[in-house]
Enzyme design. Structure first.
Site: not given
Ligand SMILES: O=C(O)/C=C/C(=O)/C=C/C=C(\O)C(=O)O
Length: 289
Positions: A269
């Site tokens: 991710h």
């Molecule tokens: O739920 C969603 O659609 C988005 C999830 C996020 O934005 C997760 C991101 C996590 C990171 O980028 C981080 O650095 O923890």
């Protein structure tokens, strides 16, 4: 032309500013890096302890070296920005915060790089301020809504929410284990820095949990409006993304008339961190041409 400069630091580029967002008077933190005729804004993801610097520290120097001014905005509820309980669309809240920051800095038009929640927020910004967007780069995000193939919430998002509820090193490692393709690439120093970030702002953690309870759909499905975005867009995804599945990227390029998609193999991710060198080369080339 690439300009060689000494690596930038978080402390040397850190700024606080008071902004009016949604009729609220709030303090917002951002890092202002480099100087250039064109500005790139980088928007971080929604994980506990995430900040602009934590998400993009492997990218800032390359963009500044290529001659861009880079702004890393800490969204309300993260980093040194003010706490907030968000009961509506967090994508819209972040877009409104970005607009207030650009107004204050007198920046008419910017390119936006958005990671996960940052991608959802970049799309929300482009929908409400189309004339202020140059190009978009969206990684692992761009719209909430369903995956056609993977049950949601995904295993990664479940672990992320668990970490917000119980912010321990064990839960952090459980989340990070599915966050990137190769968890062996994560050092103890990185875990510790992330844990310190999280625990420094327990108010942010508690507010995220309250926000989710008030509105589980923090990131609404923007799919039906994607056709309105004409900005050239590079969508980047990790094949092995266990937080926001890759087919969400396919929805983006289906909907956005000027979007193209690059999928990194062996990537979770965090494409901008896991494949930083290629990510930097590819995105800078996209911005330049
Ligand atoms: O739920 C969603 O659609 C988005 C999830 C996020 O934005 C997760 C991101 C996590 C990171 O980028 C981080 O650095 O923890």
């Amino acid at each position: 032309m690439t300009i060689q400069t000494a690596p930038l630091t978080e402390a040397a580029t850190s700024h606080l500013i008071r902004l009016e967002v949604n009729e609220l008077d709030v303090q917002v933190h951002y890092n202002d890096c480099g100087a250039g005729a064109e500005t790139v804004v980088m928007l971080h993801g929604s994980g506990p302890g995430a900040t602009g610097w934590a998400n993009f520290h492997r990218n800032v120097d390359a963009f500044v070296g290529a001659g861009y001014r880079v702004l890393l905005l800490d969204c309300l509820g993260w980093g040194k920005s003010d706490p907030i309980v968000c009961t509506g669309s967090r994508s819209d809240l972040n877009a409104q915060t970005l607009k207030a920051l650009l107004d204050a800095l007198q920046l008419d038009k910017v390119h936006i790089v958005g990671n996960s929640m940052g991608g959802h927020s970049a799309v929300a910004f482009a929908l409400s301020n189309p004339a202020r967007v140059g190009k978009l780069i969206l990684m692992g995000g761009g719209t909430g809504g369903p995956s056609q193939f993977v049950p949601m919430p995904t295993e990664g998002i479940k672990l992320l929410q668990g970490l917000y509820r119980e912010p321990t090193i064990e839960n952090l490692k459980k989340m990070m284990n599915v966050f990137v393709f190769d968890p062996g690439s994560m050092t103890e120093a990185l875990f510790q820095a992330r844990l310190d970030n999280m625990l420094a702002r327990k108010d942010h953690l508690e507010n995220f949990v309250k926000s989710l309870a008030a509105n589980p759909r923090q990131f609404p499905d923007q799919g039906s409006r994607l056709g309105e975005i004409t900005a050239p867009t590079l969508v980047i995804w990790g094949r092995d993304d266990r937080f926001v599945p890759m087919d969400v990227g396919l929805r983006l390029i289906w909907g956005m008339p000027n979007a193209e998609l690059h999928i990194f193999n062996r990537c979770g991710h965090w494409a901008q961190w896991e494949h930083a060198d290629k990510f930097n080369r590819m995105t800078l080339d996209f911005l330049a041409h």
